[in-house]
Design an enzyme around this catalytic site. Structure first.
Site: not given
Ligand code: AMP
Ligand code: TRP
Length: 340
Positions: A119, A202, A205
């Site tokens: 990041k 990955k 968003k």
């Molecule tokens: P975040 O959107 O970064 O706050 O992620 C929230 C949750 O979603 C966390 O548990 C991440 O590990 C999971 N997560 C986010 N992106 C992915 C992805 N592409 N594949 C699997 N899990 C994800």
């Protein structure tokens, strides 16, 4: 002290820094719902708004995204009756315990975090201090509930190891057995959902390309179009898992299918082995629309009444503080802070 001395309790969080993606749904939220419904745990799920502001967030969008994330949780099956649903900033003990953990964690530990390196990019000097300290706040989120299990996607593994390091050092430094060593729960066929445009990245968003991800608010046509256009290779699908080796895009679509349909990758391949993508993609699109469209329409319904969402979150914060306030108070006592 062993795990069994603690109430079995699940905590997890998602940042309201944009809309929910299929990655969040399969990697995290589906697991949250499963753990809520097995009945073996108390479950606490959180919109981590204080984490979101470690990078710039427009205030109006942050408000919207926080409520939309709450709607996404509920529409996906998280019940405000069965789980405690909260907004991180509404439970001040998270940030208060994070300060204590800022004093426990070491600079070197934080500097090794790959999410920080990704990041902050080349411009680490110019990133916020909050982004650097992010994992200490995450450890506080978890440990202020004495949570024993944390369901997350693969990318959060390192942060959860650091959470255990912080608990261990705190317990050791103060000669107590106060914080549990939390178990990560990284399960399912889709713990790492990849971009639809690039199987080595990955699904996120924050990816500038909207075609790279499926958003939980996408309508049926958009979902189908994105899947139709997803990058693939020219070969047919294999019937055994070894046949997906070095085929990241094919592997990703099969993982997504398995995740959505609650199957293993092996089971999916046994059914679809030999199919061309021309056949598999429409089947995947149909499955994705069938699973996601009801969630997105329920999200829209919930979003039409933001006051009700705020009411549920206020109720969640009160329930949460019954757990967090005594744990923070005890922590202050252990550390030697008086008058609390
Ligand atoms: P975040 O959107 O970064 O706050 O992620 C929230 C949750 O979603 C966390 O548990 C991440 O590990 C999971 N997560 C986010 N992106 C992915 C992805 N592409 N594949 C699997 N899990 C994800
Ligand atoms: N760091 C997590 C992410 O980016 C979000 C998060 C914050 C979290 N606090 C947490 C996840 C506590 C699990 C438990 O995805």
């Amino acid at each position: 002290m062993t795990q069994s001395n603690f109430t079995p309790r699940v905590f997890s969080g998602i940042q309201p820094s944009g809309g929910l993606t299929l990655g969040n749904y399969l990697g995290a939220i589906k697991r949250f719902v499963d753990m809520q419904n097995v009945g073996d745990f108390e479950t606490v799920y959180c919109m981590v708004d204080l984490h979101a502001i470690t990078v710039w967030q427009d205030p109006e969008k942050l408000r919207h995204n926080t409520r939309e994330l709450a709607a996404g949780f509920i529409a996906s099956g998280i019940s405000p009756e069965k789980s405690i649903l909260i907004n991180q900033s509404a439970v001040p003990e998270h940030a208060q315990l994070a300060w204590i953990f800022n004093c426990v964690a070491r600079m070197g530990w934080m500097g090794r975090m790959t999410q920080f390196k990704d990041k902050a990019g080349k411009n680490a000097e110019n990133s916020s201090l909050g982004l650097f300290g992010y994992p200490a706040l995450m450890a506080a989120d978890i440990l202020v509930y004495h949570a024993t299990h944390v369901p997350v996607g693969e990318d959060q593994k390192q942060h959860l190891e650091l959470t255990r390091d912080i608990a261990t050092k705190f317990n050791h430094d103060y000669g107590v057995d106060f914080f549990p060593l939390t178990e990560p729960v990284i399960e399912g066929a889709a713990t790492r959902v990849m971009s639809l445009r690039d199987g080595s990245k990955k699904m996120s968003k924050s990816d500038p390309s909207d075609a790279s991800r499926i958003n939980m608010t996408d309508d049926a046509d958009t979902i189908a179009k994105k899947i139709r256009k997803a990058k693939t290779d020219p070969d047919a699908l294999p019937s055994e898992i070894e046949g997906l080796k070095d085929r990241p895009e094919a592997r990703n679509l099969v993982n997504i299918y398995a995740g959505l349909n609650d199957q293993t990758v092996e089971q999916v391949l046994a059914d679809v082995g030999g199919q061309q993508f021309g056949t598999f993609k429409p089947a995947l699109a149909e499955l994705a629309v069938a699973k996601l469209a009801p969630i997105s329409s329920d999200m829209a319904r919930l979003m039409s009444d933001p006051t009700e969402i705020d009411r549920l979150l206020a109720k969640g914060a009160l329930q949460a503080r019954e757990i967090t306030a005594p744990i923070l108070k005890k922590t202050y006592e252990i550390v030697g802070l008086v008058g609390n």
